[in-house]
Design an enzyme around this catalytic site. Structure first.
Site, mmCIF file in Angstrom:
data_model
loop_
_atom_site.group_PDB
_atom_site.id
_atom_site.type_symbol
_atom_site.label_atom_id
_atom_site.label_comp_id
_atom_site.label_asym_id
_atom_site.label_seq_id
_atom_site.Cartn_x
_atom_site.Cartn_y
_atom_site.Cartn_z
ATOM 1 N N HIS A 83 -24.191 30.480 189.237
ATOM 2 C CA HIS A 83 -23.936 31.662 190.074
ATOM 3 C C HIS A 83 -24.536 32.875 189.375
ATOM 4 C CE1 HIS A 83 -21.117 35.112 191.108
ATOM 5 N NE2 HIS A 83 -21.574 34.755 192.280
ATOM 6 N N ASN A 84 -25.093 33.832 190.160
ATOM 7 C CA ASN A 84 -25.716 35.025 189.559
ATOM 8 C C ASN A 84 -26.625 34.615 188.400
ATOM 9 O OD1 ASN A 84 -24.299 36.613 191.316
ATOM 10 N ND2 ASN A 84 -22.877 37.445 189.828
ATOM 11 N N GLU A 113 -29.211 30.740 191.723
ATOM 12 C CA GLU A 113 -29.009 31.752 192.753
ATOM 13 C C GLU A 113 -29.976 32.917 192.571
ATOM 14 O OE1 GLU A 113 -25.386 34.236 194.825
ATOM 15 O OE2 GLU A 113 -25.226 33.804 192.689
ATOM 16 N N ASP A 115 -30.425 36.719 194.114
ATOM 17 C CA ASP A 115 -29.990 37.858 194.944
ATOM 18 C C ASP A 115 -31.207 38.738 195.186
ATOM 19 O OD1 ASP A 115 -27.397 37.100 195.065
ATOM 20 O OD2 ASP A 115 -26.560 38.884 194.107
ATOM 21 N N HIS A 128 -28.007 42.392 190.883
ATOM 22 C CA HIS A 128 -26.691 42.345 191.522
ATOM 23 C C HIS A 128 -26.522 43.643 192.303
ATOM 24 C CE1 HIS A 128 -22.267 41.681 191.799
ATOM 25 N NE2 HIS A 128 -22.670 40.435 191.794
ATOM 26 N N GLU A 162 -29.700 34.689 198.275
ATOM 27 C CA GLU A 162 -28.824 35.729 198.826
ATOM 28 C C GLU A 162 -29.779 36.818 199.287
ATOM 29 O OE1 GLU A 162 -25.551 36.309 199.341
ATOM 30 O OE2 GLU A 162 -25.388 34.166 198.997
#
Length: 526
Positions: A83-84, A113, A115, A128, A162
């Protein structure tokens, strides 16, 4: 020891299927004294060298290679997931760096991931959103992923997008992925015609899959001029992160999806989760939901069997709550118990949860894919990890562990005069009935060769889902004990008998020369 003595030891104590020829090979390989070797005898030195070799360690050497069936559909595996992935530290002001992707991939992570946000000069960036974390170019991340994706494992990598970008920059994203990843990127279903199930990790070796939104159903691309549904629902994690909801609503109205990017989503189309019944009736196999940890934990506790059945057909991705601004992690085990495949953790954080994740994916060649037990791949399964009704999953075992001694345990404090007061904890992770922790008393002022000779016993009801963690701490009567080293492995990968347990540091790297010496026995419960 004669070859006959050694064979007796291998069969009775180590519970190994061995022959006289195997015993002779061991003497030939490990006996340092040429005279003893000529007489086919094993001296004490030779015996100790044999016990220290990697094959004689606690981890079953057969499980170090890919030993599971890799021809099952993709959703029948637990998949090591991050994640992230772009963050090196926390989620508020920590640096983003392509190095974070390299580290995760080298640790066997198979789902990363990204973003994605609009950047200057028409180049999308990754960071983020709505925070002070630094930004990195999308194309640089894709280049790093391309270079390091298959160094630790040949099995497929999922790029979880994302997507917060404008249509223009989404087109740039699609171009970068297409040009950098080339034919390793899956952009059409494997085989001819509309698929009815996932391909296997074996079929997808060396391939990248895109997880994200898609304008239409995959089926429509096989129909003639299918009408495309206008889908403005682009982001997915933020839909359940209240912090950003107002921001998001404002921007959602004018976000649509670039056709080039939409068309790259084949086997992992992001959709909303409404209910298990709705998913069963209305979702195609390739349509998958992402669950925030709280929602997922509730489902795993209250509707575990329904969740397992859902995951027999579909993929589920779990991600940490937005409130974890320090990038801490949740316990992945209850979600694996519910059959969730993509249980995403903050790989950049050193913690018990990452130790457990590393232990889960330690075996099967560290491929990042672990085949779920048969009763979690059967649509009619009655398995429920909470209630544990009778079934093939119940294989009640008793685990006997004797903690004998430790070797060369590192100092925790920097002071030259500091000496470790080591104590050992053994923890079992698995279904709730199996979760346990026991510890043995500390040895004072001895990290070099502490000796305990203490016995511990555990009942394990669902061995296929259980993990065993050996934790060594420096005892402190005034404050919390300090971490010295640990090793976590699947219960079914334990070797019996007298075994050395290697130790890993906080980062999951091997502590040279340090270890525990134990005796392991697993017996069927009466």
């Amino acid at each position: 020891m004669s070859t006959r003595n050694l064979l007796d030891f291998l069969m009775k104590e180590q519970r190994e299927k061995a022959t006289l020829a195997d015993a002779e090979k061991i003497i030939e390989k490990y006996e340092p004294d040429e005279h003893a070797k000529a007489k086919k005898l094993l001296s004490k030195d030779g015996f100790l060298m044999f016990l220290h070799n990697p094959e004689a360690m606690i981890l079953n050497p057969d499980h170090k290679e890919v030993y599971q069936d890799m021809e099952q559909p993709l959703n029948h595996y637990f998949i090591s997931s991050s994640h992230n992935t772009y963050l090196m530290e926390d989620q508020l002001k920590g640096p983003s760096d392509t190095e974070a992707y390299v580290r995760a991939l080298l640790k066997g992570c198979r789902c990363v991931e990204l973003d994605c946000w609009d950047g200057s000069d028409d180049e999308p960036v990754i960071y983020h959103g709505y925070t002070l974390t630094s930004k990195i170019l999308f194309k640089d991340v894709i280049k790093a992923i391309k270079e390091y994706a298959f160094k630790a494992s040949d099995y497929p990598v999922i790029l979880s997008l994302e997507n917060h970008c404008s249509v223009e920059q989404q087109s740039v994203m699609a171009q970068h992925m297409s040009s950098i990843l080339g034919n390793a990127l899956v952009t059409t279903p494997l085989g001819d015609g509309m698929p009815t199930n996932f391909p296997s990790p074996e079929e997808l070796k060396g391939k990248f899959l895109i997880k994200g939104k898609r304008l239409n159903k995959l089926e429509d691309s096989f129909a003639d001029a299918a009408a495309e549904a206008e889908n403005t629902d682009v982001t997915e994690e933020e839909e359940s992160n209240n912090e950003d909801e107002q921001e998001e609503k404002k921007s959602k109205k004018n976000l649509t999806l670039a056709k080039e990017l939409s068309n790259m989503v084949i086997y992992c189309k992001s959709v909303h989760f409404h209910s298990f019944e709705d998913a069963r009736k209305n979702q195609s196999f390739y349509e998958m939901a992402s669950f925030k940890e709280g929602k997922a934990m509730n489902l795993a506790e209250e509707s575990a069997n329904a969740y397992i059945c859902h995951n027999v057909e579909k993929l589920s991705r779990i991600y940490p709550a937005g409130s974890r601004t320090d990038s801490s992690n949740y316990n992945p085990v209850p979600l694996w118990n519910a059959g969730c495949q993509i249980v995403a953790l903050n790989f950049q954080t050193v913690c018990t949860e990452m130790d457990v994740n590393q232990g889960r994916f330690l075996v099967n060649g560290k491929s990042g894919y672990i085949l779920k037990p048969a009763y979690m791949r059967d649509g009619a399964t009655e398995f429920d990890p909470i209630t544990l009704t009778r079934g093939e999953w119940l294989q009640h075992k008793v685990l006997h562990i004797m903690i004998i001694s430790g070797q060369q345990l590192p100092k925790v404090k920097k002071k030259i005069s500091s000496i470790v007061d080591p104590l050992v904890k053994v923890q079992i992770y698995g279904v709730p009935a199996d979760v346990a922790e026991k510890e043995i008393s500390p040895v004072w002022n001895n990290g070099f060769n502490p000796s305990w000779n203490e016995n511990l016993q555990f009942d394990v009801y669902v061995p296929e889902l259980a993990l065993v963690r050996f934790l060594i701490e420096d005892h402190d009567s005034m404050s919390n004990n300090e971490f010295v080293g640990q090793f976590t492995l699947p219960f079914n990968s334990l070797q019996m008998g007298y075994r050395h347990v290697p130790l890993l540091n906080k980062n999951g790297d091997l502590l040279p020369s340090a270890g525990l010496f134990v005796h392991i026995m697993v017996v069927d419960a009466e």
